[in-house]
Design an enzyme around this catalytic site. Structure first.
Site, PDB file in Angstrom:
ATOM      1  N   HIS A 514       0.818  -1.205   0.000  1.00 45.53           N
ATOM      2  CA  HIS A 514       0.000   0.000   0.000  1.00 45.53           C
ATOM      3  C   HIS A 514       0.858   1.264   0.000  1.00 45.53           C
ATOM      4  O   HIS A 514       0.871   2.012  -0.968  1.00 45.53           O
ATOM      5  CB  HIS A 514      -0.952  -0.007   1.203  1.00 45.53           C
ATOM      6  CG  HIS A 514      -1.891   1.152   1.234  1.00 45.53           C
ATOM      7  ND1 HIS A 514      -2.461   1.611   2.393  1.00 45.53           N
ATOM      8  CD2 HIS A 514      -2.356   1.964   0.254  1.00 45.53           C
ATOM      9  CE1 HIS A 514      -3.242   2.641   2.122  1.00 45.53           C
ATOM     10  NE2 HIS A 514      -3.188   2.886   0.829  1.00 45.53           N
ATOM     11  N   HIS A 519       1.687   4.993  -2.828  1.00 42.93           N
ATOM     12  CA  HIS A 519       1.853   6.367  -2.337  1.00 42.93           C
ATOM     13  C   HIS A 519       3.270   6.891  -2.558  1.00 42.93           C
ATOM     14  O   HIS A 519       3.469   7.958  -3.150  1.00 42.93           O
ATOM     15  CB  HIS A 519       1.518   6.435  -0.848  1.00 42.93           C
ATOM     16  CG  HIS A 519       0.072   6.329  -0.538  1.00 42.93           C
ATOM     17  ND1 HIS A 519      -0.732   7.412  -0.261  1.00 42.93           N
ATOM     18  CD2 HIS A 519      -0.743   5.239  -0.451  1.00 42.93           C
ATOM     19  CE1 HIS A 519      -1.961   7.015  -0.017  1.00 42.93           C
ATOM     20  NE2 HIS A 519      -2.002   5.694  -0.129  1.00 42.93           N
ATOM     21  N   HIS A 708      -3.722   0.678  -6.566  1.00 42.78           N
ATOM     22  CA  HIS A 708      -4.073   1.290  -5.279  1.00 42.78           C
ATOM     23  C   HIS A 708      -5.467   0.887  -4.835  1.00 42.78           C
ATOM     24  O   HIS A 708      -5.687   0.578  -3.655  1.00 42.78           O
ATOM     25  CB  HIS A 708      -3.972   2.818  -5.361  1.00 42.78           C
ATOM     26  CG  HIS A 708      -4.315   3.480  -4.067  1.00 42.78           C
ATOM     27  ND1 HIS A 708      -5.540   4.070  -3.829  1.00 42.78           N
ATOM     28  CD2 HIS A 708      -3.613   3.613  -2.905  1.00 42.78           C
ATOM     29  CE1 HIS A 708      -5.573   4.534  -2.594  1.00 42.78           C
ATOM     30  NE2 HIS A 708      -4.428   4.282  -2.011  1.00 42.78           N
ATOM     31  N   ASN A 712      -6.308  -0.959  -1.212  1.00 43.71           N
ATOM     32  CA  ASN A 712      -6.781   0.009  -0.217  1.00 43.71           C
ATOM     33  C   ASN A 712      -8.232  -0.185   0.200  1.00 43.71           C
ATOM     34  O   ASN A 712      -8.542  -0.269   1.384  1.00 43.71           O
ATOM     35  CB  ASN A 712      -6.604   1.442  -0.730  1.00 43.71           C
ATOM     36  CG  ASN A 712      -7.011   2.455   0.317  1.00 43.71           C
ATOM     37  OD1 ASN A 712      -6.334   2.630   1.337  1.00 43.71           O
ATOM     38  ND2 ASN A 712      -8.141   3.116   0.109  1.00 43.71           N
ATOM     39  N   ILE A 860      -6.344   8.573  -1.012  1.00 44.32           N
ATOM     40  CA  ILE A 860      -6.651   8.325   0.386  1.00 44.32           C
ATOM     41  C   ILE A 860      -5.660   7.307   0.917  1.00 44.32           C
ATOM     42  O   ILE A 860      -5.126   6.512   0.140  1.00 44.32           O
ATOM     43  CB  ILE A 860      -8.095   7.825   0.595  1.00 44.32           C
ATOM     44  CG1 ILE A 860      -8.444   7.722   2.091  1.00 44.32           C
ATOM     45  CG2 ILE A 860      -8.286   6.481  -0.084  1.00 44.32           C
ATOM     46  CD1 ILE A 860      -8.467   9.017   2.804  1.00 44.32           C
TER      47      ILE A 860
END
Length: 860
Positions: A514, A519, A708, A712, A860
């Site tokens: 993740h 990110h 993602h 997520n 997010i």
């Protein structure tokens, strides 16, 4: 944006409009315009704001830039509202010279005391022809920025096809975004430069808050983040200073920030999750042993609808005592006050996670355990086993053929291996060097290897779990092997072993699958795009929706989640070495292997199939019932088709990519600066061909969207129940003949419950997954873009084709989920696999915990 119909017709398009002036001897003296500004609770800029237009076709010889019009001031704006968004619309008239030509850019000067959000500008020329400016950006007061804000029209040009009147402006705008790597960044600075992850700790508060700087060293390599310029700490000059409390206002460039609406929802979601956490903590204060759960029923009681009146009343006592003190250390004062206020209202428990919604016992099922390796929150770690016994940096596994051969549905081990039916979930080598550091302060962790057998029905049968600890001397280890069992002591030990594997996998999922692989690795691409690709560049336009909100959520993560004493250190077994561990695994990272087909082939879940005309992805899955792989390849193909179609409008051949100076500078900066610790790797695309460009862009868009979404938005469904995916364990598995083993034999369930995270860590982890799993109402999904962005029919048709492709994939996913032969699509927990369901429709609510939908970006 307005695009060329075919390469290189943009210049032809400009000449067409120019000739319209010349052939018809049209002389224009006034250009009409409409300016739309969003109302975010502040008064409009009014006469304090002015606009000047640059020509894209006529150069001012004194400046070398396009001819500049006189100023027009914003007057008499009219308020409007649409879909909950309030705007103020201004109409302007701008006086220009008769030979001014075609507008291509404008300057906005804000002499008001407040910033305002400029949504769009439209200018009318000739016979009602409209030139669009899709701005969507904050304009700060001139007294702060000391410069006007420049915006370009929705026309798109490769660098060597830029109209001559805009060439200098294009260069100056990019230069202004790069900054000089100095000064502390202020809220209004639109500057993108790089820094190490040197802001995760607070050494001024003591050595226990010290963490290594990530990035810039061979020992701790890492992707770069955006620079904030905070001064160094007093005790450690290589680290940035930090405020005492969580900082929600850490610098990100204005165009990267959440919209006010999203920020409000994010805070609201956080407050709601925090209240759920508070209630659970309030319960714990009234238990004799407040750190552990006494029964499985107590854990289940954390969920569902309303609390009893007694507990409700206790939870409303203005957050007295331990709960109040703990909470105040976790959140900023402004958030703490809001939580205190909201807690006076009715309080509810955590929502019921899907893993226990249909079947409360699904979490303990071996088939469900295996299914989640293919369709859960971390489906891209499992791989095919190529040699037996497994071997790593620290020697050969202690799992023997005799442990598993009886459980291969009649096959010999050689036959099963030959048919690619043995799989491994490996959390061994990377953890072994860190276990001595990890196993302190009540945390008990192993390095694990778990073997599975692929049955003929496509499900994975667990075969064995090996749990290892460092030995008494360097480079030695002590390992135990656990085998599946249905009853008695062996069955209870097997459940303990699965819990330790789940804890390993949970930390890897959160830190690597993740955080690191989406990110962190994406942020350097965003910075390089802003610094090196003009907003007029077509690839900038292509990538823009896939970068929405990423830098802001990353900055919040550095302040709340991944920092020293942050939430991940409090909830994951890896604790204080969590980010150091992610740096260690960044050493293995390769951008090219984040391409889904390459990843599947590398892990032995697919075979190369380049010459099959019926298989456009170039790979064939080893077995069809791999939900992440099957749905993911469909999404990958749709993205690649769209990217290829789009790029073909601008690049006619490889030489046109080679000669694109902005693309070459962009790619060089990503490799040599943004991912500078990887600059000497040979696997980087050379960026000398059109195929290099389309592969890189497809991979990047896949990471930000499909990858993602897959790791997520299913977090609450699976990890919301800590019985299914505990994030840490507080006990080792007892050895026979010890006092702990006697304790285990007396009450295996109680031993298991005492092994799980304590109440505080458990409820905090659930609250975290609740926040991370929620979509916000302003999310933009894959296959969607604001209509104003593109007015060219050719691009609209290509994009429509992309959207239709995604709709077809939705139908395929629905059919797969209904097909009874695909057992991994729902499993014993009856959770349909929808994490890669695009959700292109606008029917029904699309926010909250939906468990489906692919946002364009890591938002997010």
């Amino acid at each position: 944006m307005v695009f060329p119909r075919a390469y290189p017709s943009m210049q032809e398009r400009v000449r067409d409009v120019q000739s319209k002036f010349q052939n018809h001897h049209i002389k224009q003296n006034i250009i009409k315009g409409k300016i739309v500004i969003q109302n975010h609770g502040q008064s409009g800029p009014g006469k304090s704001a002015s606009v000047q237009i640059y020509s894209s076709t006529t150069i001012d010889p004194s400046t070398g830039k396009g001819m500049l019009s006189t100023k027009a001031y914003l007057k008499h704006g009219k308020s409007k509202g649409h879909d909950g968004t309030k705007t103020r619309v201004y109409k302007i008239k701008i006086h220009v010279e008769p030979d001014f030509g075609i507008p291509g850019a404008f300057l906005m000067k804000n002499q008001h005391k407040h910033k305002f959000f400029l949504e769009s500008v439209t200018l009318e020329i000739l016979d009602n022809q409209i030139i669009y400016f899709d701005c969507r950006s904050w304009v700060y007061p001139f007294q702060k920025t000391k410069s006007e804000r420049l915006f370009f029209s929705n026309n798109s040009y490769l660098p060597n096809h830029t109209p001559s009147a805009l060439v200098e402006l294009r260069k100056l705008e990019l230069a202004s975004l790069r900054g000089d790597g100095k000064q502390v960044r202020k809220e209004w600075d639109r500057i993108y430069d790089y820094d190490y992850y040197n802001d995760l700790c607070n050494p001024d508060k003591g050595q226990e808050h010290m963490r290594p700087v990530l990035g810039g060293s061979e020992l701790h390599p890492y992707p770069r983040r955006v620079r904030t310029g905070h001064p160094p700490s007093n005790t450690e000059p290589l680290t940035e200073s930090r405020t005492e409390t969580i900082n929600l206002d850490i610098y990100v460039p204005p165009d990267e920030r959440f919209s006010p609406k999203k920020l409000s929802q994010f805070i609201s979601n956080s407050i709601q999750a925090t209240l759920h956490f508070i209630i659970t903590e309030a319960d714990s204060l009234f238990k004799q042993d407040s750190n552990s759960f006494e029964s499985f029923d107590e854990i289940h009681d954390m969920f569902s609808s309303k609390r009893s009146n007694a507990v409700e009343g206790k939870a409303k006592e203005k957050l007295k005592g331990k709960v109040k003190e703990r909470l105040k250390k976790l959140v900023p004062d402004v958030l703490f006050k809001e939580i205190t206020y909201v807690s006076k209202e009715d309080l509810v428990k955590f929502p019921l996670p899907q893993i226990i919604r249909e079947n409360e016992l699904a979490w303990g099922n071996d088939e469900e355990f295996g299914r989640q390796m293919l369709a859960g929150t971390n489906p891209a770690r499992i791989r095919s086993l190529q040699e037996f016994p497994p071997e790593g940096r620290y020697g050969v596994s202690t799992i023997e053929a005799s442990h598993i051969e009886h459980n291969l549905d009649g096959l010999t081990l050689f036959e099963a291996m030959n048919e690619w039916r043995i799989f491994i979930l490996d959390h061994h080598d990377y953890l072994m060097p860190y276990l001595s550091k990890i196993n302190t302060k009540g945390v008990c962790a192993y390095a694990s290897r778990t073997l599975f057998f692929l049955r003929t029905d496509g499900t994975l049968k667990p075969l064995a779990i090996e749990l290892s600890l460092p030995g008494s001397s360097e480079d030695t280890e002590v390992s135990r092997v656990f085998l599946p069992a249905n009853q008695g002591t062996e069955a209870a030990l097997w459940q303990l072993a699965k819990a330790h594997v789940a804890a390993n996998d949970s930390a890897y999922h959160q830190l690597i699958s993740h955080w690191l692989h989406t990110h962190a690795v994406v942020e350097p691409f965003i910075i390089a795009t802003r610094r090196q690709l003009s907003v007029m560049h077509p690839i900038n336009w292509l990538l823009r929706p896939h970068f929405k909100d990423t830098m802001h959520i990353n900055s919040l993560a550095r302040s709340i989640l991944i920092n020293s004493r942050g939430i991940l250190e409090k909830t994951l077994f890896s604790g204080e070495i969590s980010m150091e561990l992610s740096s260690e695994l960044y050493k293995e990272w390769r951008f090219d292997e984040q391409a889904l087909p390459a990843d599947l082939v590398k892990r032995g879940l697919a075979l190369e199939d380049p010459d099959n005309p019926n298989n456009p992805t170039g790979v064939q899955l080893l077995f069809d019932d791999y939900p992440y792989g099957a749905d993911g390849l469909d999404i990958w193909h749709a993205i690649k088709t769209w990217v290829t179609d789009f790029c073909s409008l601008f690049y006619k051949d490889d030489s046109s990519v080679n000669s694109d100076i902005e693309i070459q500078a962009w790619w060089s900066e990503i490799q040599n600066v943004g991912h500078g610790d990887k600059c000497n790797e040979t696997w980087w695309y050379k960026m000398t061909t059109l195929l290099d460009l389309t592969e890189a862009l497809t991979t990047l868009i896949w990471i930000t969207s499909g990858l993602h979404a897959s790791v997520n938005f299913g977090q609450y469904a699976y990890a919301g129940c800590p019985l299914n995916r505990p994030m840490l364990c507080r006990k080792f598995i007892p050895e026979e003949g010890t006092q702990e083993f006697a304790e285990f034999l007396r009450d295996p369930d109680k031993y298991y419950l005492n092994m799980l995270p304590g109440r505080f860590e458990m409820s905090l982890g659930i609250a975290l997954t609740e926040v991370l799993s929620k979509h916000t109402s302003d999310e933009v999904y894959l296959g969607q873009r604001p209509l104003l962005e593109c007015t060219d029919n050719v691009v609209q048709q290509k994009f429509k084709k992309f959207n239709e492709h995604l709709q077809e994939i939705e139908k395929k996913i629905i059919q797969r989920n209904k097909d009874p032969k695909f057992k991994n699509r729902s499993g014993p927990a009856k959770i349909p696999y929808e994490l890669l369901y695009p959700d292109t429709s606008n029917v029904g609510p699309r926010w909250g915990i939906t468990g489906k939908g692919i946002p364009n970006s890591v938002s997010i």
